[in-house]
Write an enzyme that holds these catalytic residues in place. Structure first.
Site, PDB file in Angstrom:
ATOM      1  N   ARG A  23       0.859  -1.203   0.000  1.00 36.71           N
ATOM      2  CA  ARG A  23       0.000   0.000   0.000  1.00 36.71           C
ATOM      3  C   ARG A  23       0.895   1.254   0.000  1.00 36.71           C
ATOM      4  NH1 ARG A  23      -1.805  -0.079   6.369  1.00 36.71           N
ATOM      5  NH2 ARG A  23      -0.065   1.186   7.076  1.00 36.71           N
ATOM      6  N   ASP A  70       8.621 -10.070   7.696  1.00 32.05           N
ATOM      7  CA  ASP A  70       8.806  -8.908   8.564  1.00 32.05           C
ATOM      8  C   ASP A  70      10.256  -8.469   8.375  1.00 32.05           C
ATOM      9  OD1 ASP A  70       9.427  -7.202  10.718  1.00 32.05           O
ATOM     10  OD2 ASP A  70       7.875  -8.111  11.965  1.00 32.05           O
ATOM     11  N   VAL A  71      10.465  -7.236   7.940  1.00 27.53           N
ATOM     12  CA  VAL A  71      11.835  -6.816   7.591  1.00 27.53           C
ATOM     13  C   VAL A  71      12.761  -6.722   8.804  1.00 27.53           C
ATOM     14  CG1 VAL A  71      11.183  -5.624   5.453  1.00 27.53           C
ATOM     15  CG2 VAL A  71      11.264  -4.335   7.615  1.00 27.53           C
ATOM     16  N   TYR A 165      11.684   8.691  14.661  1.00 32.46           N
ATOM     17  CA  TYR A 165      11.494   8.662  13.203  1.00 32.46           C
ATOM     18  C   TYR A 165      12.545   9.524  12.512  1.00 32.46           C
ATOM     19  CZ  TYR A 165       9.133   8.929   8.666  1.00 32.46           C
ATOM     20  OH  TYR A 165       8.840   8.848   7.322  1.00 32.46           O
ATOM     21  N   LYS A 169      15.471   8.154   9.871  1.00 32.86           N
ATOM     22  CA  LYS A 169      15.556   8.532   8.455  1.00 32.86           C
ATOM     23  C   LYS A 169      16.911   9.185   8.125  1.00 32.86           C
ATOM     24  CE  LYS A 169      11.699   6.852   7.074  1.00 32.86           C
ATOM     25  NZ  LYS A 169      11.640   5.795   6.054  1.00 32.86           N
TER      26      LYS A 169
END
Ligand code: NDP
Length: 260
Positions: A23, A70-71, A165, A169
């Site tokens: 998605r 699942d990574v 987060y 990143k």
């Protein structure tokens, strides 16, 4: 003979793996690559999301399948890479898109579980996938990897607090450059895209909050958020032969956000 630029975007007969491709931005990347002829393999940890993404791709005439991975599980990622290479064929395109955000948590209140979860998916998961698929690409001296970073790896978002987060990143960007440098002479390019706010389930909490959405838009020179296909267009370029001179690049697709 002049260069045939259109051929640089031809993915006919090529296999592209997309983590989190069921998605959002990942699905848009799958659609873009499939339209150029690639066969798509999606890795998702949620059965409903994986199956739904493949159904949407199949309805568009794409060759697509998905695998439950699942990574954060490095053994599962390595096993999936081996199985896909054996059963589907050589993977020369990898898009690392799986990611989560935990926003609105001041750093002083973040729990160890929250911190570890975000870093485990957003950073470790990208590394496991790059390593597992990269090993096969290095053997063949052919491959292109595109990681989805974020403008949050460059600036600190306002007003929602999301230190985990943002840090994850920034790390994805530097991981991208590190892998690019190591693999540059061995036929494998590694680049990243740093998007602004994109309209997907990940940002729904903000899109549905008037105050938050207004702040986001006021801070963006183009005065709008992005759509998944606008990121997929950049991913397609980076993955393609059109980007043959790019490795270690972090392409900022932010509607001008980091200009102010
Ligand atoms: P979505 O939540 O729509 O898609 C992310 C997909 O990744 C979901 O299907 C999710 O499934 C899957 N996923 C999450 N964790 C795992 C895991 N451990 N293993 C396998 N699959 C997993 O978000 P987006 O499309 O918006 O985000 C895609 C990427 O783009 C992320 O890396 C995100 O950080 C980045 N990005 C997004 C921006 C935005 O504004 N939307 C801006 C900048 C970057 P599940 O439901 O199981 O979690």
């Amino acid at each position: 003979m002049p260069t045939r630029y259109i051929d640089k975007y031809d993915f006919t007969g090529r296999i592209a793996v997309i983590t989190g491709g069921g998605r959002g931005i990942g699905l848009a990347c799958a659609e873009a690559l499939a339209q150029m002829g690639a066969r798509i393999v999606i890795l998702e940890r949620d059965e409903a999301i994986g199956a739904d993404g493949v159904a949407k791709l199949a309805a568009q005439g794409a060759k697509a399948e998905w695998r439950l991975v699942d990574v954060t599980d490095e053994a599962a990622v390595a096993a999936a890479a081996a199985a896909i290479e054996r059963d589907v064929g050589p993977v020369d395109t990898l898009i690392c898109c799986a990611g989560i955000a935990i926003s609105g948590v001041p750093a002083e209140d973040a729990t160890p579980e929250q911190w570890r979860k975000v870093l485990d998916i957003n950073l470790n998961g990208v590394f496991w996938a790059c390593q597992a698929f990269g090993r096969f690409m290095l053997q063949r001296q052919r491959g292109s990897i595109v990681n989805i970073g974020s403008m949050s790896g460059i600036i600190v978002n306002k007003p929602q607090e999301q230190a985990s987060y943002n840090a994850s990143k920034a790390a994805v960007h530097h991981l991208t450059k590190s892998l690019a440098a190591e693999w540059a002479t061995r036929g494998v390019r590694v680049n990243a895209v740093a998007p602004t706010y994109i309209d997907t389930p990940l940002t729904r909490f903000g899109m549905e909050d008037d105050a938050l959405r207004t702040t986001w838009i006021e801070m963006t020179p183009m005065a709008r958020v992005g759509q998944p296909d606008e990121i997929a267009s950049v991913v397609l370029f980076l993955a393609s032969e059109a980007a043959s001179l790019l490795t270690g690049s972090i392409v900022v697709a932010d509607a001008g956000y980091t200009s102010w």
